[in-house]
Design an enzyme around this catalytic site. Structure first.
Site: not given
Ligand code: AR6
Length: 170
Positions: A35-36, A119, A121-122
């Protein structure tokens, strides 16, 4: 009353027309995947330039920037914990992300805000457990802060939406 102010929906958070969207960032605040990455792409290059001036962010804390090309006026960048099995303070750190994001939102006059599943996702946090924490913290905050009129849990995918629906129903 709180129930009507909080909803879960399947959505790309970058499209939502709310005062603020929350970014699940990392401690550098300089962008990443998930999402970032989507938020930085949609906001355009001015976002990372503002982020460079913030000196990063600690796990469990939150910092605010403008939203630039996003429909949202602000982005609130928070850093969730990396899941390590649950015994390394992850629940308290995740709860702090929600509390700090809402506190920062309040300070900037935000009345509507959308959260991704921080938190989940990744960083590998089990979504059922994370959704329960998210819903509890938002409910507790809204109970004492009438300024926040609307909170959206933007769920990416049906598994995440089911977890939030279950948490909201509980
Ligand atoms: N809209 C809504 N939710 C989303 C979107 C979107 N466009 N894209 C992804 N998600 P993550 P984390 C969901 O991995 O686990 C980054 O590299 C996704 O499916 O984005 O906190 C940062 O820089 C999941 O359910 O975040 C950090 O290094 C949720 O958003 C690291 O990832 C969070 O997934 C943070 O990891």
């Amino acid at each position: 009353m709180n129930a009507s102010r909080i909803e879960a929906m399947q959505a790309d958070i970058t499209r939502l027309e709310v005062d603020a969207i929350v970014n699940a960032a990392n401690t550098s605040l300089l962008g990443g995947g998930g999402v970032d990455g989507a938020i930085h792409r949609a906001a355009g290059p001015d976002l990372v330039m503002e982020c460079q001036r913030l000196n990063g962010c600690k796990v469990g804390d939150a910092k605010i920037t403008r939203g630039y090309r996003l429909p949202a006026r602000f982005v609130i960048h928070t850093v969730g914990p990396v899941w390590q099995g649950g015994g390394a303070g992850e629940p308290e750190k995740l709860a702090s992300c929600y509390r700090r994001s809402l506190a920062v939102a309040l300070d900037s006059g935000v009345t509507s805000i959308a959260f991704p599943a921080i938190s989940c996702g990744i960083y590998g946090y089990p979504v059922d457990q994370a959704a329960a924490i998210a819903v509890r913290e938002v409910r507790d905050f809204l109970e004492v802060e009438p300024q926040i009129e609307r909170v959206i849990f933007a769920c990416f995918g049906s598994d995440v939406l089911s977890a939030y629906r279950a948490a909201l129903g509980a």
